[in-house]
Structures are given as structure tokens and as C-alpha cells.
Design a protein around this motif. Sequence first.
Motif, PDB file in Angstrom:
ATOM      1  N   SER A   5      10.955   9.139 -31.558  1.00 27.49           N
ATOM      2  CA  SER A   5      11.498  11.101 -31.699  1.00 27.49           C
ATOM      3  C   SER A   5      10.417  11.764 -32.759  1.00 27.49           C
ATOM      4  CB  SER A   5      12.888  10.928 -32.350  1.00 27.49           C
ATOM      5  OG  SER A   5      12.357  10.365 -33.459  1.00 27.49           O
ATOM      6  N   PRO A   6      10.545  13.340 -32.529  1.00 27.93           N
ATOM      7  CA  PRO A   6       9.697  13.598 -33.842  1.00 27.93           C
ATOM      8  C   PRO A   6      10.085  13.375 -34.581  1.00 27.93           C
ATOM      9  CG  PRO A   6      11.225  15.221 -32.817  1.00 27.93           C
ATOM     10  CD  PRO A   6      11.483  13.788 -31.707  1.00 27.93           C
ATOM     11  N   HIS A   7      10.604  13.038 -35.569  1.00 27.32           N
ATOM     12  CA  HIS A   7      11.420  12.550 -36.274  1.00 27.32           C
ATOM     13  C   HIS A   7      10.921  11.686 -36.871  1.00 27.32           C
ATOM     14  CE1 HIS A   7      12.483  12.601 -40.201  1.00 27.32           C
ATOM     15  NE2 HIS A   7      14.165  11.350 -40.609  1.00 27.32           N
ATOM     16  N   ASP A 120      15.042  19.124 -36.781  1.00 30.72           N
ATOM     17  CA  ASP A 120      15.581  20.680 -36.947  1.00 30.72           C
ATOM     18  C   ASP A 120      14.729  21.885 -38.017  1.00 30.72           C
ATOM     19  OD1 ASP A 120      17.765  19.959 -37.753  1.00 30.72           O
ATOM     20  OD2 ASP A 120      18.524  20.306 -36.403  1.00 30.72           O
ATOM     21  N   GLY A 121      14.717  21.637 -39.193  1.00 33.56           N
ATOM     22  CA  GLY A 121      14.729  22.151 -40.549  1.00 33.56           C
ATOM     23  C   GLY A 121      13.226  22.455 -40.602  1.00 33.56           C
ATOM     24  N   ILE A 122      13.438  23.077 -41.515  1.00 36.75           N
ATOM     25  CA  ILE A 122      11.756  23.920 -41.932  1.00 36.75           C
ATOM     26  C   ILE A 122      11.653  23.584 -44.028  1.00 36.75           C
ATOM     27  CG2 ILE A 122      11.396  25.688 -40.471  1.00 36.75           C
ATOM     28  CD1 ILE A 122      11.822  28.068 -42.209  1.00 36.75           C
ATOM     29  N   GLU A 123      13.081  23.593 -44.313  1.00 34.28           N
ATOM     30  CA  GLU A 123      13.422  22.817 -46.100  1.00 34.28           C
ATOM     31  C   GLU A 123      13.283  21.816 -45.969  1.00 34.28           C
ATOM     32  OE1 GLU A 123      15.958  25.655 -48.344  1.00 34.28           O
ATOM     33  OE2 GLU A 123      16.234  26.989 -47.017  1.00 34.28           O
ATOM     34  N   GLY A 124      12.616  21.337 -47.355  1.00 31.20           N
ATOM     35  CA  GLY A 124      12.527  19.973 -47.826  1.00 31.20           C
ATOM     36  C   GLY A 124      11.220  19.195 -47.756  1.00 31.20           C
TER      37      GLY A 124
END
Length: 320
Positions: A5-7, A120-124
Motif C-alpha cells: 500500500s502507499p502507506h 489520503d490526508g495532507i496534514e500531519g
Amino acid sequence: MAGTSPHAEFESLSQLVQELVINGKELPQRYVHKGGDHGEIGASFPVMEVPVIDLGLLSSSSDIAGEELKKLQFALSSCGCFQAINHGIARSFLDEVHGVAKQFFALPMEEKQKYSRTVDGIEGYGSDKVLSEHQPLNWTYRLYLTLKPEDQRKLNLWPKNPENFREILHEYTIKLGMLTEVILKAMAKSLNLEEKCFLNQYGEGATMTAKFNLYPPCPRPDLTLGVKPHADASAITFLLQDKEVEGLQVMKDEQWFRVPIIPDALLINVGDQVEIMSNGIFKSPLHRVVLNSERERITVAVFCNPESDKEIGPVEETHQ
Ligand SMILES: O=C(O)CCC(=O)C(=O)O
Ligand SMILES: [Fe+2]
């Protein structure tokens, strides 16, 4: 990396940088940036004379303010950035902002990963999002957070450690919010425009985001970059530079220049939105970050963006 997975890929790449920092191994191919159109990385580049603007003078008697506004207009229409001094934010407070960033990045990886960016987020917290196999990766870790509007903050991604992180960041948001108004007004005045014309487009519900950047020491600063060449999509950006380690370069007349460190100054640059509002008179500069083989570098960028559903465009009076 088919099948993962991308993660999972993101996790393994972030560990890779961590390993490199510790073991000083060869640079993985994924991090090699070909200079491409934007030229060499490792060469020695000249220092740019970034204009220094005393914000305190902008509100003084009209002659002195007029001179400072001329300098501002020149800065923004030539290199697209300036070093703001006498901006009203105490040196000790800026040191605290830098200090909490440093303390956060120094935490063990498991602790920082509590604030990891989701798939799927951009924050963090995280390193580059891997979107394609051929994308050269930036040599950096970052923590990206929404500051304003306040009801859009994702507080679960705001570090609890160090314990004053949230308080300092909240205070910094207020201070930079006030400075944004001062600067957008001065920008308009420097072009002899109605003082609120940029501010009106910027809107009451403008967005502010912060990007805390860590650039670990890199064994091959001649081959890779901390941030590849880009222009900011913001209206304006505030950059709190590292006080000891240089790294930012700005392009002017097809050539890279180093941006010097001025202790206590905030580097402010034009983003694409102000370039548009000013009808291209002010330039949103192309910039990049080079690395240091011995020392880490920590910076804090705050992006100020116009209210998201507001339409922006060149201010009427700038039309020729
Ligand atoms: O860290 C720096 O010097 C600049 C970072 C930057 O350009 C950005 O985050 O957009
Ligand atoms: Fe940038």
C-alpha cells in the motif's frame, strides 16, 4: 513497489531516511534529483541581496514610510521576497517557535508517528507522499498543520509533546495573522493602490497553514534537495529560517542565489495569489532547498491563502 500500500511504502521510505541519518550509507536512487532545467545542485552560488524592510517605518511619518514602501515595491517586483525586521515579534518568541519544532523532531520516531499523515490526508507528520515511481523524493521530514480557520484545525495532529507546542503555535498564528494585514496593506500602498484592495480579495475567512521542515544532514548534498524547485501557491509566505544553517535558494534572472540568514528577520515571499492580484507586477519566486552534509536544518513556513471560495483576480487599477 507493486503489492504494497502507499502507506506501507511511505513508512519504509521514512525509515530509510532515518537509517541514512544514522548509518551514513550511500544515497538511494529515489532521492537523486537531476538538475534538469533548473541546473546544478552542488555548485557554489552567489548570495542574493534580499532587501531588508523595517516594518516599524511603514507607520512612521510619511516621507520615511514612503522610502520604505519604495524599497518594498522594488523587492517584490524584482526577487519576490524581503527580510522583514522590526516586525513586532520578539526574538525570544521566535526562538520558542523554532525550539518547539526542534524538540518535536528530536522525539523518537514512534512518538512522532502518533501524528502521522494518513494515506489520503495532507496534514500531519511524514516525508514525501509517493505518487509515482519516478518522482525524485525530497530529503525532508515535515509536519503540516492547518492553523486558520480555527474550526478546521485537526488538533489530533497537533503535537502534545513538547507540552507548550500547541500554545506557541496558537500564539504564532495570531501574531502572523496581524502581520499579514499589515503586509497586504503595505503591498497595495507601495503600488499606489487603495490600501485594502489585496486584503479585500484575501477575505475574512482566509486560510493559514504551517509547515515545520526538518532537513537531516545528507551524505550527498550534491545529488539531492530538501525541497525541489517550486513557487508557493499562497498569497504570501512567512519563513522562519534556521538561525545557523543556510539552505534556501531563490531563482532570479535564470540563476540560483543563496538567501542569507538575518537573525530575528522573517523572510516573506510573494505567492502565486498575490502575483495574480498584482497582475504580475509582484513575482512569486521559484525557490528550492539545498542540504548540508554535517548539520540538520529546521525551518517553519506559514502559508497565508485567500478565503477558499473567494474568486481572486488582478486588481482593476493594475490593468494597463
Ligand atoms: O525551508 C525552507 O527554507 C523553504 C521551505 C519552502 O520553500 C516551503 O516549504 O515551501
Ligand atoms: Fe516554498
